[in-house]
Design an enzyme around this catalytic site. Sequence first.
Site, PDB file in Angstrom:
ATOM      1  N   LYS A  52       0.841  -1.203   0.000  1.00 43.78           N
ATOM      2  CA  LYS A  52       0.000   0.000   0.000  1.00 43.78           C
ATOM      3  C   LYS A  52       0.878   1.256   0.000  1.00 43.78           C
ATOM      4  O   LYS A  52       0.590   2.223  -0.704  1.00 43.78           O
ATOM      5  CB  LYS A  52      -0.953  -0.023   1.213  1.00 43.78           C
ATOM      6  N   GLN A  96      -4.777  -1.660   9.295  1.00 41.66           N
ATOM      7  CA  GLN A  96      -4.606  -2.978   8.697  1.00 41.66           C
ATOM      8  C   GLN A  96      -5.175  -4.055   9.636  1.00 41.66           C
ATOM      9  O   GLN A  96      -4.814  -4.111  10.805  1.00 41.66           O
ATOM     10  CB  GLN A  96      -3.113  -3.226   8.413  1.00 41.66           C
ATOM     11  N   ASP A 119     -11.300   2.455   3.260  1.00 39.95           N
ATOM     12  CA  ASP A 119     -11.610   1.041   3.032  1.00 39.95           C
ATOM     13  C   ASP A 119     -13.100   0.838   2.752  1.00 39.95           C
ATOM     14  O   ASP A 119     -13.497  -0.225   2.284  1.00 39.95           O
ATOM     15  CB  ASP A 119     -11.216   0.205   4.259  1.00 39.95           C
TER      16      ASP A 119
END
Length: 282
Positions: A52, A96, A119
Amino acid sequence: MYTVIDGKALAQNMRIQLKKDVEAFTAAHGAIGLAVVLVGENPASQVYVRNKIKACEETGILSHAFYLPQDTTQTQLEELITSLAEDKNIHGILVQLPLPKGLDSERALKLIPYEKDVDGFCAENIGKLAMGQETLVACTPYGVMKMLESQNIPLSGKRAVVIGRSNIVGKPMSMLLTNADATVTVCHSKTQNLKEICLQADVVVAAIGRAKFVTADMIKEGAVVIDVGMNRDENGKLCGDVDYENVKEKASYITPVPGGVGPMTITMLMYNAYIAATRSVK
Ligand code: NAP
């Protein structure tokens, strides 16, 4: 004859355009900041975070990485998220998952404001998606929609079957397809007559997590087959939820694993960070 939808190539093209858009935004308003929070030393999570951050570098987004130790307390994690939520230079926050045992991810994620939830996992964003409103869409299903769009695959009035009902893939996928006017059936582990249901589908999206689960006898001639799965086969090789070699002969379009949906997911994360930043200055 089937067409392979090349997610890797599509993702690369999208990143080239995105880089230009990010540059223009940065020139006008300053850098787009994406905070990436990793707690602990889960090796898979470390790889995801590295990828990422690399994608941020490629697209010109400024990543702010926070590596917290395994023994981080809930309070410490929540204090960090709260400060990022208030920080005007941070346009997107991602934590995460999974978090180490003992940390309550639901409670922590609730502190991410919906407009920074790149997200697309929070209840507000999922609710907005269900209502067909402007939102930040979960990256994997969003990537699938971009793949379908890239091939001008018609969805209106088509029958779509989504296998899997997780909050991060199956459910938002079914909402996106519904919003695109497909007639959607969502299947899961308790579904009866799965094969018969799949055989009616013009579009099948497999998000199950079981290697080569979708076989050729479940697919209608000419159907579009999208494989979200990421599994290891009996030889330890990366494979999807679809028995690709046999299913491709019946499909009109199919996505491979690797090189299909996977590369699109991180690209959509970058895209969401860009969208979040543009909305923040509106
Ligand atoms: P998940 O949370 O484990 O959900 C799996 C879904 O599949 C559940 O809804 C489950 O039903 C259903 N299922 C399991 N066995 C089934 C069966 N025999 N028949 C029908 N449905 C069945 O997984 P996920 O997070 O959605 O991920 C799914 C797959 O996509 C995994 O392989 C994952 O690694 C992959 N993935 C890939 C990306 C990417 O970027 N390419 C991103 C995310 C996930 P129940 O609800 O009844 O349990």
